[in-house]
Write a protein that holds these residues in place. Structure first.
Motif, mmCIF file in Angstrom:
data_model
loop_
_atom_site.group_PDB
_atom_site.id
_atom_site.type_symbol
_atom_site.label_atom_id
_atom_site.label_comp_id
_atom_site.label_asym_id
_atom_site.label_seq_id
_atom_site.Cartn_x
_atom_site.Cartn_y
_atom_site.Cartn_z
ATOM 1 N N PHE B 34 52.157 80.607 55.060
ATOM 2 C CA PHE B 34 52.171 81.127 56.428
ATOM 3 C C PHE B 34 50.864 81.858 56.712
ATOM 4 O O PHE B 34 50.345 82.572 55.857
ATOM 5 C CB PHE B 34 53.334 82.116 56.609
ATOM 6 C CG PHE B 34 54.663 81.576 56.171
ATOM 7 C CD1 PHE B 34 55.076 81.706 54.852
ATOM 8 C CD2 PHE B 34 55.493 80.941 57.065
ATOM 9 C CE1 PHE B 34 56.296 81.196 54.432
ATOM 10 C CE2 PHE B 34 56.718 80.436 56.654
ATOM 11 C CZ PHE B 34 57.117 80.564 55.342
ATOM 12 N N TYR B 36 49.149 84.626 59.472
ATOM 13 C CA TYR B 36 49.447 85.639 60.483
ATOM 14 C C TYR B 36 48.138 86.244 60.973
ATOM 15 O O TYR B 36 47.151 86.322 60.237
ATOM 16 C CB TYR B 36 50.311 86.766 59.907
ATOM 17 C CG TYR B 36 51.681 86.347 59.449
ATOM 18 C CD1 TYR B 36 51.884 85.862 58.163
ATOM 19 C CD2 TYR B 36 52.770 86.433 60.302
ATOM 20 C CE1 TYR B 36 53.139 85.467 57.730
ATOM 21 C CE2 TYR B 36 54.035 86.047 59.879
ATOM 22 C CZ TYR B 36 54.211 85.569 58.597
ATOM 23 O OH TYR B 36 55.457 85.192 58.188
ATOM 24 N N PHE B 46 52.874 85.873 63.831
ATOM 25 C CA PHE B 46 52.936 84.573 63.178
ATOM 26 C C PHE B 46 52.045 83.548 63.879
ATOM 27 O O PHE B 46 52.027 83.453 65.116
ATOM 28 C CB PHE B 46 54.382 84.088 63.161
ATOM 29 C CG PHE B 46 54.537 82.645 62.771
ATOM 30 C CD1 PHE B 46 54.903 81.693 63.713
ATOM 31 C CD2 PHE B 46 54.320 82.237 61.468
ATOM 32 C CE1 PHE B 46 55.053 80.369 63.367
ATOM 33 C CE2 PHE B 46 54.456 80.916 61.103
ATOM 34 C CZ PHE B 46 54.823 79.977 62.059
ATOM 35 N N THR B 49 52.885 77.674 59.927
ATOM 36 C CA THR B 49 53.538 77.400 58.661
ATOM 37 C C THR B 49 53.062 76.043 58.161
ATOM 38 O O THR B 49 53.011 75.074 58.927
ATOM 39 C CB THR B 49 55.065 77.337 58.788
ATOM 40 O OG1 THR B 49 55.547 78.534 59.398
ATOM 41 C CG2 THR B 49 55.699 77.184 57.416
ATOM 42 N N TYR B 51 53.714 73.290 54.834
ATOM 43 C CA TYR B 51 54.682 73.063 53.772
ATOM 44 C C TYR B 51 54.139 72.210 52.630
ATOM 45 O O TYR B 51 54.546 72.385 51.483
ATOM 46 C CB TYR B 51 55.943 72.406 54.328
ATOM 47 C CG TYR B 51 56.779 73.314 55.178
ATOM 48 C CD1 TYR B 51 56.803 73.205 56.557
ATOM 49 C CD2 TYR B 51 57.560 74.309 54.589
ATOM 50 C CE1 TYR B 51 57.575 74.048 57.330
ATOM 51 C CE2 TYR B 51 58.341 75.159 55.365
ATOM 52 C CZ TYR B 51 58.341 75.017 56.732
ATOM 53 O OH TYR B 51 59.111 75.852 57.506
ATOM 54 N N LEU B 87 46.108 87.294 57.805
ATOM 55 C CA LEU B 87 46.871 87.393 56.558
ATOM 56 C C LEU B 87 47.493 86.046 56.232
ATOM 57 O O LEU B 87 47.950 85.336 57.142
ATOM 58 C CB LEU B 87 47.999 88.413 56.696
ATOM 59 C CG LEU B 87 47.625 89.868 56.954
ATOM 60 C CD1 LEU B 87 48.839 90.665 57.382
ATOM 61 C CD2 LEU B 87 47.026 90.483 55.706
ATOM 62 N N ARG B 91 55.863 81.572 50.439
ATOM 63 C CA ARG B 91 57.286 81.744 50.135
ATOM 64 C C ARG B 91 57.599 80.943 48.883
ATOM 65 O O ARG B 91 57.177 79.801 48.738
ATOM 66 C CB ARG B 91 58.145 81.242 51.294
ATOM 67 C CG ARG B 91 59.635 81.161 50.965
ATOM 68 C CD ARG B 91 60.412 80.523 52.088
ATOM 69 N NE ARG B 91 61.743 80.156 51.651
ATOM 70 C CZ ARG B 91 62.255 78.925 51.731
ATOM 71 N NH1 ARG B 91 61.543 77.953 52.240
ATOM 72 N NH2 ARG B 91 63.483 78.698 51.312
ATOM 73 N N PHE B 101 58.532 86.478 49.081
ATOM 74 C CA PHE B 101 57.346 86.315 49.910
ATOM 75 C C PHE B 101 56.201 87.121 49.304
ATOM 76 O O PHE B 101 56.380 88.285 48.953
ATOM 77 C CB PHE B 101 57.615 86.782 51.340
ATOM 78 C CG PHE B 101 58.618 85.944 52.085
ATOM 79 C CD1 PHE B 101 59.968 86.244 52.025
ATOM 80 C CD2 PHE B 101 58.211 84.851 52.830
ATOM 81 C CE1 PHE B 101 60.902 85.473 52.699
ATOM 82 C CE2 PHE B 101 59.134 84.070 53.511
ATOM 83 C CZ PHE B 101 60.490 84.376 53.448
ATOM 84 N N PHE B 103 52.231 88.309 50.053
ATOM 85 C CA PHE B 103 51.166 88.418 51.050
ATOM 86 C C PHE B 103 49.822 88.620 50.371
ATOM 87 O O PHE B 103 49.716 89.331 49.361
ATOM 88 C CB PHE B 103 51.426 89.603 51.985
ATOM 89 C CG PHE B 103 52.363 89.289 53.112
ATOM 90 C CD1 PHE B 103 53.731 89.346 52.934
ATOM 91 C CD2 PHE B 103 51.873 88.910 54.346
ATOM 92 C CE1 PHE B 103 54.598 89.043 53.969
ATOM 93 C CE2 PHE B 103 52.727 88.615 55.396
ATOM 94 C CZ PHE B 103 54.097 88.680 55.204
#
Lengths: 113, 113
Positions: B34, B36, B46, B49, B51, B87, B91, B101, B103
């Protein structure tokens, strides 16, 4: 997405006192987190607020110092107890959506004198 | 050890000068990366995302890409309003503890007019 509000937005507190921070979400969410962010630094997870049960705390954080309530799926509180200047920080709540992205509140800026 | 590292820590660009921010991770069992954006005094917002390796997402002047070990946030012809801290987070799904999670520490971007 979710809209999150926090109260208070900021506070200046005396050493040894406690402050309760409220987090309100505009929809029901399962996963909710509380973070701390020191100025210029990234996020440190304090705990996961679990609805109807005790919060799950990360290493270095304890319930006596940071009690958390989660009475329903839209609301949570974090209390910072027996504060010291080291507790001065920004406290953020976040919720996790179905896609696992997080939506954050605006934060509570706490200064302990 | 599960870790997320962002580089550079800070980046100053002239308006219109394109560049990339890096997020590398050493997390097993990745279930999403993710991005941010965080403005001073606000909670993170946000952006994207991702994957799977090879995936790309775009929003205005921002494009996020993902490989097996890192993600890039490309900023094309940035404007001063793109100035913020970016940021990244990953996950991980743990069999015992569930969703975790992590960061990164963020990249502070300043775009000079």
């Amino acid at each position: 997405s979710a809209v999150i509000s926090q109260k208070p937005s900021r506070d200046i507190c005396q050493r040894g006192t406690s402050l309760t921070i409220q987090c309100q979400v505009d929809s029901q969410v399962t996963m909710m987190f509380w973070y701390r962010q020191q100025p210029g630094q990234s996020l440190t997870l304090i705990a996961t607020a679990n609805q109807g049960s005790e919060a799950t705390y990360e290493s270095g954080f304890v319930i006596d110092k940071f009690p958390i309530s989660r009475p329903n799926l839209t609301f949570s509180t974090l209390t910072v107890s027996n504060m010291s200047p080291e507790d001065s920080s920004i406290y953020l709540c976040s919720v996790v959506s179905s896609g696992y992205e997080q939506y954050f509140g605006p934060g509570t800026r706490l200064t302990v004198t | 050890e599960d870790q997320v590292t962002q580089s550079p820590e800070a980046l100053r660009l002239q308006e219109g000068e394109s560049s990339s921010l890096n997020c590398s991770y050493t997390v097993s069992g990745l279930r999403g990366l993710f991005w941010y954006r965080q403005d001073p005094g606000k909670g993170p917002e946000f952006l994207f995302t991702l994957y799977s390796a090879g995936e790309e997402k775009e929003k205005e002047r921002l494009k996020a890409t993902l490989t097996k070990k890192e993600s890039f946030l490309h900023i094309t012809a940035p404007k001063p309003e793109d100035s913020a801290t970016y940021l990244c987070a990953v996950r991980r799904l743990d069999a015992n503890t569930g969703n975790q999670f992590y960061f990164g520490t963020g990249t502070s971007l300043t775009v000079i007019p």
